[in-house]
Enzyme design. Sequence first.
Site, short mmCIF file in Angstrom:
data_model
loop_
_atom_site.label_atom_id
_atom_site.label_comp_id
_atom_site.label_asym_id
_atom_site.label_seq_id
_atom_site.Cartn_x
_atom_site.Cartn_y
_atom_site.Cartn_z
N GLY A 109 13.29 -8.04 -6.76
CA GLY A 109 12.14 -7.79 -5.91
C GLY A 109 11.51 -6.46 -6.24
O GLY A 109 12.11 -5.65 -6.95
N PRO B 292 10.13 -2.59 -6.19
CA PRO B 292 10.81 -1.36 -5.81
C PRO B 292 10.60 -1.05 -4.34
O PRO B 292 9.52 -1.32 -3.80
CB PRO B 292 10.14 -0.29 -6.67
CG PRO B 292 9.30 -0.97 -7.66
CD PRO B 292 9.12 -2.38 -7.23
N GLY B 293 11.62 -0.53 -3.71
CA GLY B 293 11.46 -0.07 -2.34
C GLY B 293 11.63 -1.14 -1.28
O GLY B 293 11.41 -0.90 -0.11
N GLY C 106 14.42 -2.57 -0.54
CA GLY C 106 15.71 -2.46 0.13
C GLY C 106 16.87 -3.13 -0.58
O GLY C 106 17.86 -3.47 0.05
N THR D 264 18.96 -1.88 -2.98
CA THR D 264 20.12 -1.00 -3.01
C THR D 264 20.73 -0.90 -1.61
O THR D 264 21.95 -0.98 -1.44
CB THR D 264 19.69 0.39 -3.50
OG1 THR D 264 18.98 0.24 -4.73
CG2 THR D 264 20.89 1.29 -3.73
N HIS E 239 -21.52 6.41 -4.19
CA HIS E 239 -20.52 5.61 -4.87
C HIS E 239 -19.62 4.89 -3.85
O HIS E 239 -19.46 3.67 -3.90
CB HIS E 239 -19.69 6.53 -5.78
CG HIS E 239 -18.63 5.82 -6.58
ND1 HIS E 239 -18.77 5.56 -7.93
CD2 HIS E 239 -17.43 5.33 -6.22
CE1 HIS E 239 -17.69 4.94 -8.36
NE2 HIS E 239 -16.85 4.79 -7.34
N GLU E 240 -19.10 5.65 -2.92
CA GLU E 240 -18.21 5.05 -1.92
C GLU E 240 -18.97 4.08 -1.02
O GLU E 240 -18.44 3.03 -0.64
CB GLU E 240 -17.54 6.13 -1.06
CG GLU E 240 -16.60 7.05 -1.83
CD GLU E 240 -15.57 6.30 -2.66
OE1 GLU E 240 -15.11 5.22 -2.22
OE2 GLU E 240 -15.24 6.76 -3.75
N HIS F 65 -19.14 0.75 -2.70
CA HIS F 65 -17.92 -0.05 -2.52
C HIS F 65 -17.89 -0.65 -1.13
O HIS F 65 -17.64 -1.84 -0.95
CB HIS F 65 -16.67 0.85 -2.62
CG HIS F 65 -16.31 1.27 -4.01
ND1 HIS F 65 -16.11 0.39 -5.02
CD2 HIS F 65 -16.06 2.49 -4.52
CE1 HIS F 65 -15.77 1.06 -6.12
NE2 HIS F 65 -15.73 2.34 -5.84
N ASP G 253 -11.83 2.11 -11.08
CA ASP G 253 -12.46 0.88 -10.57
C ASP G 253 -12.43 -0.18 -11.66
O ASP G 253 -12.11 -1.34 -11.43
CB ASP G 253 -13.93 1.12 -10.21
CG ASP G 253 -14.07 2.05 -9.02
OD1 ASP G 253 -13.10 2.21 -8.28
OD2 ASP G 253 -15.18 2.60 -8.85
P1 ADP Z 1 15.12 -0.74 -3.82
O1 ADP Z 1 16.53 -0.58 -4.26
O2 ADP Z 1 14.74 -2.16 -3.53
O3 ADP Z 1 14.13 -0.09 -4.72
P2 ADP Z 1 16.03 0.87 -1.68
O4 ADP Z 1 17.13 0.03 -1.16
O5 ADP Z 1 16.42 2.00 -2.55
O6 ADP Z 1 14.95 0.00 -2.41
O7 ADP Z 1 15.17 1.39 -0.45
C1 ADP Z 1 14.85 2.74 -0.29
C2 ADP Z 1 14.84 3.11 1.16
O8 ADP Z 1 13.81 2.44 1.86
C3 ADP Z 1 16.11 2.74 1.87
O9 ADP Z 1 17.05 3.72 1.77
C4 ADP Z 1 15.63 2.56 3.32
O10 ADP Z 1 15.56 3.82 3.96
C5 ADP Z 1 14.24 2.07 3.15
N1 ADP Z 1 14.18 0.60 3.25
C6 ADP Z 1 13.79 -0.25 2.27
N2 ADP Z 1 13.83 -1.53 2.68
C7 ADP Z 1 14.27 -1.50 3.96
C8 ADP Z 1 14.53 -2.51 4.93
N3 ADP Z 1 14.35 -3.81 4.68
N4 ADP Z 1 14.99 -2.12 6.14
C9 ADP Z 1 15.17 -0.82 6.41
N5 ADP Z 1 14.96 0.17 5.55
C10 ADP Z 1 14.50 -0.14 4.33
ZN ZN Z 2 -15.14 3.71 -7.21
MG MG Z 3 17.15 0.53 -5.86
#
Ligand code: ADP
Ligand code: ZN
Ligand code: MG
Length: 625
Positions: free
Chosen positions: A207, A209-210, A212, A214, A429-430, A433, A505
């Site tokens: 999925g 990045p970010g 969750g 890890t 410009h803005e 858009h 853009d």
């Molecule tokens: P990934 O490994 O998918 O890039 P991480 O697990 O490192 O993302 O997520 C980074 C941080 O974002 C986590 O430590 C947490 O604080 C927050 N976070 C991400 N997804 C969730 C979730 N589903 N619920 C709660 N916190 C989340």
């Molecule tokens: Zn623009």
């Molecule tokens: Mg990660």
Amino acid sequence: MPGGWGGLVLTALVVFLISDLLLSFFGNEATTTISYTEFNNQLNKGNITKIYSKGDSIEGTLKSAQPKPDGGKGDYTEFDTQRPSFAGDNLWATLQQHGVEVTATSPVQQRSFLTNLLISLAPMLLLIFIWVLLARRMAGGLGAGPLGRKAPPKPVTAEQGKRTTFADVAGIDEVEAELTEVVDYLKNPDQYRRLGAKMPRGVLLSGPPGTGKTLLARAVAGEADVPFFSASASEFIEMIVGVGASRVRELFAEARKVAPAIIFIDEIDTIGRQRGAGGGMGGHDEREQTLNQILTEMDGFTGSEGVIVIAATNRADVLDPALLRPGRFDRRITVSPPDREGRAAILRIHTRAVPLAGGADLNQLAKVTPGMTGAELANLVNEAALLAVKRKQDTVNERDLSDALEKVQLGAVRPLVMPQEERERTAYHESGHALLGMLQPGADPVRKITIVPRGRALGVTLSTPENDRYSYTEPYLRGRIIGALGGMAAEQVVYGVITTGAESDLEQVTSIARGMAGRWGMSERVGRLTAVPADAQGAGTYGLSAAPTTLDAVDEEARRIVAECYEDAVRLLTEQRHRLDALAAALLEAETLDEEQAYRAAGVPRKTSEEDGPDASGGKSIDRA
Ligand code: ADP
Ligand code: ZN
Ligand code: MG
């Protein structure tokens, strides 16, 4: 090894200096080089006791010290000099006459054999010593002590700190449900063993990045209360050849010892890319060896050890198919950005330790943050808390949250004084858009327009969808292109010239138009096929993804789409010039307009949007970089 070359050069320098010092210490440190004339003077004065000579070089000792000839400090008694070959003097006779003791060997040979050997070998020995030290350190890899003793991968056991559980994860319930089975197995492996049920050996979380991934892996370990061995795949690669594989072996061996346990391999795509593809440079073999070792270890599982491998990746599409074979990472779980409810739940988790003021409404915040991931939401809450601290408040209120959202979505305000002319141009410009965004049927509503420089942009128009969107219609995409071209079109309509401010853009326009023609089957001429890989890098590594004529067609079709959209944009803005002027004027005056102000200034009725279209993590256009 980070900074390896710098370190090596430094070492070489140090070795050189030390050996130089050593040599001069043992060697002729005290002797002073004098001219042959001076030597003759001293000889004639009878001031020389003894000399050593070899060939024409002469070293010797004075009876009484003399001031240094080159104006240097102090006196000297030991000296050396060179006798010119043309010197016709009768040196031997003179020496005898003054009673000087003459020896025909170099003083170097008078030192003990061992000393000489040491001196000549010293630099080399030193180099070898340092080289061995470095090699051992590298072999030790991460966690190695200064002398290269390897530390075994350490499990994070229940005792160490607070453990992550499913209570810390929200918004991805379906994923959690799939993983509870794994947790159950890790808790009661015997029950599964008795019934002969085999658990998956590997679980692959994929999925953006970010989202969750890890966090989830940690939560599984926390829920099951088992040791958690984590390693990032890039760790394996950083080491010198052959060590990645042995580290994998070690990791699995340690995990087996304390099973049930979880091995977590983060960012597995760094080693798990299709073999033979990409990479290019060195480190390739190393990657392959490490990957093979992981596969071998997983094949070696009988399925009842109670060791489960969880891997995470942002790029499941580039993984080697061998990894995904049954018996390896056969359980694949996709982790997506959360929906609205999920976002609210995640916000609640991250505000557990944050005192919220009465007015702060997390559900409302979840509504205006479509497309944001868990990590982004966590960051948003933190930014709001930071703001509250800065404003010396006891609680985090509505305004902190909305200001933080603005900062996260639009970028931090950049203190930049812009000339009036430039401000006007940016306002047009803005407004271009924004106005086109307002006029496109089904487009995401415009939420905010600003001409305060933020991040790397001189102005920003933000539009986000009313509801989460999961797919896109063709008219919607065209609308997005027209909106993105709006800035450029406005400059064209108002000033008749175009500036460099529209680069980002155009990048956006290009990627949408190419996608429409080459990936989503929206062009009759190209046909219903994907001609352009989703991964731009893929085109380079795997060669062309389609016949050259098809790619040409994609290109032409993308051009046609953009050209049509640009024409539409210019036409619309010319027709609606009065609205454009009004909006730009309002923007120049207020610098930032919110949704309501913007629609009012432009005189466009605010649609009550019922249409359910795709979600773009917000139709943000970052502008005029
Ligand atoms: P990934 O490994 O998918 O890039 P991480 O697990 O490192 O993302 O997520 C980074 C941080 O974002 C986590 O430590 C947490 O604080 C927050 N976070 C991400 N997804 C969730 C979730 N589903 N619920 C709660 N916190 C989340
Ligand atoms: Zn623009
Ligand atoms: Mg990660």
